[in-house]
Motif scaffolding. Sequence first.
Motif, mmCIF file in Angstrom:
data_model
loop_
_atom_site.group_PDB
_atom_site.id
_atom_site.type_symbol
_atom_site.label_atom_id
_atom_site.label_comp_id
_atom_site.label_asym_id
_atom_site.label_seq_id
_atom_site.Cartn_x
_atom_site.Cartn_y
_atom_site.Cartn_z
ATOM 1 N N PHE A 102 0.852 -1.203 0.000
ATOM 2 C CA PHE A 102 0.000 0.000 0.000
ATOM 3 C C PHE A 102 0.884 1.248 0.000
ATOM 4 O O PHE A 102 0.603 2.227 -0.683
ATOM 5 C CB PHE A 102 -0.901 0.031 1.245
ATOM 6 N N SER A 103 1.943 1.199 0.785
ATOM 7 C CA SER A 103 2.860 2.335 0.855
ATOM 8 C C SER A 103 3.491 2.580 -0.511
ATOM 9 O O SER A 103 3.598 3.726 -0.967
ATOM 10 C CB SER A 103 3.935 2.072 1.910
ATOM 11 N N ASN A 104 3.874 1.493 -1.186
ATOM 12 C CA ASN A 104 4.450 1.624 -2.524
ATOM 13 C C ASN A 104 3.463 2.288 -3.480
ATOM 14 O O ASN A 104 3.826 3.182 -4.241
ATOM 15 C CB ASN A 104 4.842 0.242 -3.061
ATOM 16 N N TRP A 105 2.212 1.865 -3.419
ATOM 17 C CA TRP A 105 1.187 2.437 -4.309
ATOM 18 C C TRP A 105 1.096 3.954 -4.084
ATOM 19 O O TRP A 105 1.034 4.734 -5.035
ATOM 20 C CB TRP A 105 -0.160 1.763 -4.041
ATOM 21 N N MET A 106 1.118 4.345 -2.808
ATOM 22 C CA MET A 106 1.022 5.779 -2.474
ATOM 23 C C MET A 106 2.264 6.551 -2.909
ATOM 24 O O MET A 106 2.176 7.698 -3.349
ATOM 25 C CB MET A 106 0.805 5.960 -0.963
ATOM 26 N N ARG A 107 3.439 5.920 -2.781
ATOM 27 C CA ARG A 107 4.674 6.581 -3.244
ATOM 28 C C ARG A 107 4.617 6.822 -4.747
ATOM 29 O O ARG A 107 4.998 7.892 -5.230
ATOM 30 C CB ARG A 107 5.896 5.693 -2.972
ATOM 31 N N VAL A 108 4.155 5.822 -5.495
ATOM 32 C CA VAL A 108 4.050 5.964 -6.946
ATOM 33 C C VAL A 108 3.017 7.053 -7.271
ATOM 34 O O VAL A 108 3.225 7.885 -8.153
ATOM 35 C CB VAL A 108 3.680 4.616 -7.618
ATOM 36 N N GLN A 109 1.924 7.044 -6.512
ATOM 37 C CA GLN A 109 0.884 8.064 -6.718
ATOM 38 C C GLN A 109 1.466 9.468 -6.500
ATOM 39 O O GLN A 109 1.189 10.392 -7.268
ATOM 40 C CB GLN A 109 -0.285 7.796 -5.771
ATOM 41 N N ALA A 110 2.288 9.605 -5.460
ATOM 42 C CA ALA A 110 2.919 10.909 -5.177
ATOM 43 C C ALA A 110 3.815 11.326 -6.347
ATOM 44 O O ALA A 110 3.807 12.498 -6.755
ATOM 45 C CB ALA A 110 3.723 10.834 -3.880
ATOM 46 N N GLN A 111 4.547 10.374 -6.931
ATOM 47 C CA GLN A 111 5.396 10.690 -8.093
ATOM 48 C C GLN A 111 4.545 11.163 -9.260
ATOM 49 O O GLN A 111 4.910 12.091 -9.981
ATOM 50 C CB GLN A 111 6.193 9.457 -8.525
ATOM 51 N N ARG A 121 2.176 -3.902 -4.352
ATOM 52 C CA ARG A 121 3.636 -3.810 -4.373
ATOM 53 C C ARG A 121 4.166 -3.760 -5.817
ATOM 54 O O ARG A 121 5.267 -3.305 -6.074
ATOM 55 C CB ARG A 121 4.200 -5.052 -3.668
ATOM 56 N N GLN A 122 3.358 -4.250 -6.749
ATOM 57 C CA GLN A 122 3.797 -4.334 -8.153
ATOM 58 C C GLN A 122 3.789 -2.988 -8.882
ATOM 59 O O GLN A 122 4.383 -2.858 -9.943
ATOM 60 C CB GLN A 122 2.861 -5.271 -8.966
ATOM 61 N N ARG A 123 3.086 -2.010 -8.335
ATOM 62 C CA ARG A 123 2.924 -0.764 -9.090
ATOM 63 C C ARG A 123 4.265 -0.046 -9.259
ATOM 64 O O ARG A 123 5.031 0.084 -8.311
ATOM 65 C CB ARG A 123 1.938 0.163 -8.356
ATOM 66 N N THR A 124 4.522 0.406 -10.492
ATOM 67 C CA THR A 124 5.725 1.205 -10.730
ATOM 68 C C THR A 124 5.330 2.515 -11.401
ATOM 69 O O THR A 124 4.259 2.612 -12.009
ATOM 70 C CB THR A 124 6.725 0.466 -11.654
ATOM 71 N N PHE A 125 6.215 3.484 -11.309
ATOM 72 C CA PHE A 125 5.931 4.803 -11.883
ATOM 73 C C PHE A 125 6.330 4.846 -13.356
ATOM 74 O O PHE A 125 7.445 4.490 -13.713
ATOM 75 C CB PHE A 125 6.691 5.882 -11.106
ATOM 76 N N THR A 126 5.387 5.273 -14.193
ATOM 77 C CA THR A 126 5.683 5.499 -15.609
ATOM 78 C C THR A 126 5.494 6.980 -15.885
ATOM 79 O O THR A 126 4.395 7.494 -15.689
ATOM 80 C CB THR A 126 4.696 4.711 -16.518
ATOM 81 N N PRO A 127 6.551 7.676 -16.321
ATOM 82 C CA PRO A 127 6.376 9.103 -16.620
ATOM 83 C C PRO A 127 5.262 9.302 -17.645
ATOM 84 O O PRO A 127 5.191 8.532 -18.616
ATOM 85 C CB PRO A 127 7.732 9.528 -17.182
ATOM 86 N N PRO A 128 4.384 10.299 -17.445
ATOM 87 C CA PRO A 128 3.217 10.496 -18.314
ATOM 88 C C PRO A 128 3.522 10.543 -19.804
ATOM 89 O O PRO A 128 2.789 9.996 -20.597
ATOM 90 C CB PRO A 128 2.639 11.840 -17.861
ATOM 91 N N GLN A 129 4.636 11.170 -20.193
ATOM 92 C CA GLN A 129 4.923 11.299 -21.638
ATOM 93 C C GLN A 129 5.174 9.945 -22.286
ATOM 94 O O GLN A 129 4.988 9.784 -23.483
ATOM 95 C CB GLN A 129 6.067 12.290 -21.926
ATOM 96 N N GLU A 130 5.596 8.942 -21.485
ATOM 97 C CA GLU A 130 5.834 7.605 -22.051
ATOM 98 C C GLU A 130 4.534 6.794 -22.107
ATOM 99 O O GLU A 130 4.417 5.833 -22.839
ATOM 100 C CB GLU A 130 6.840 6.830 -21.187
#
Length: 166
Positions: A34-43, A154-163
Amino acid sequence: MLEALNKQVNAELYSAYLYLSMAAYFESINLKGFSNWMRVQAQEEVSHAMKFFDYINERGGRVKMMAIEQPPTEWNSPLDAFETTYEHETNVTRMINDLVNMAMEEKDHATYNMLQWFVAEQVEEEASADEIRQQLKLIGDDGRGIMMLDRELRQRTFTPPQEEKQ
Ligand code: FEO
């Protein structure tokens, strides 16, 4: 219009701050997924702020950084945090719609066009928060269900919007 967009830079950074606060809450109750999901959301929120930041500059405006409000620090449960997340995203959607209305009134076609990315993004933002909120409602107090969802998040990763899309 540029002043209203500048306020949205602040609102997006507040969103990042709110989700980091939730990441810290989830860390404190040992839900690292859950923490990972929120960190990615913050990014993601920082990337939203930067989209407005870049656009204001492109249009010859001057971005002014303003104080960011302190977010809440405690929630009663994962569901409580995701209720807050969902409500917050519906508020952000309202803000984006207000900006669209202003662009229409001012016949500012370029800004209207730029904002369409955010209109589509908010549909996704609301849907992803709502999906987890609904799952948490079904799970209720079942600890095993929470742990399974934690593993999934835990699987969620950050993808920059332009990509991800343009
Ligand atoms: Fe920047 Fe979550 O919308």
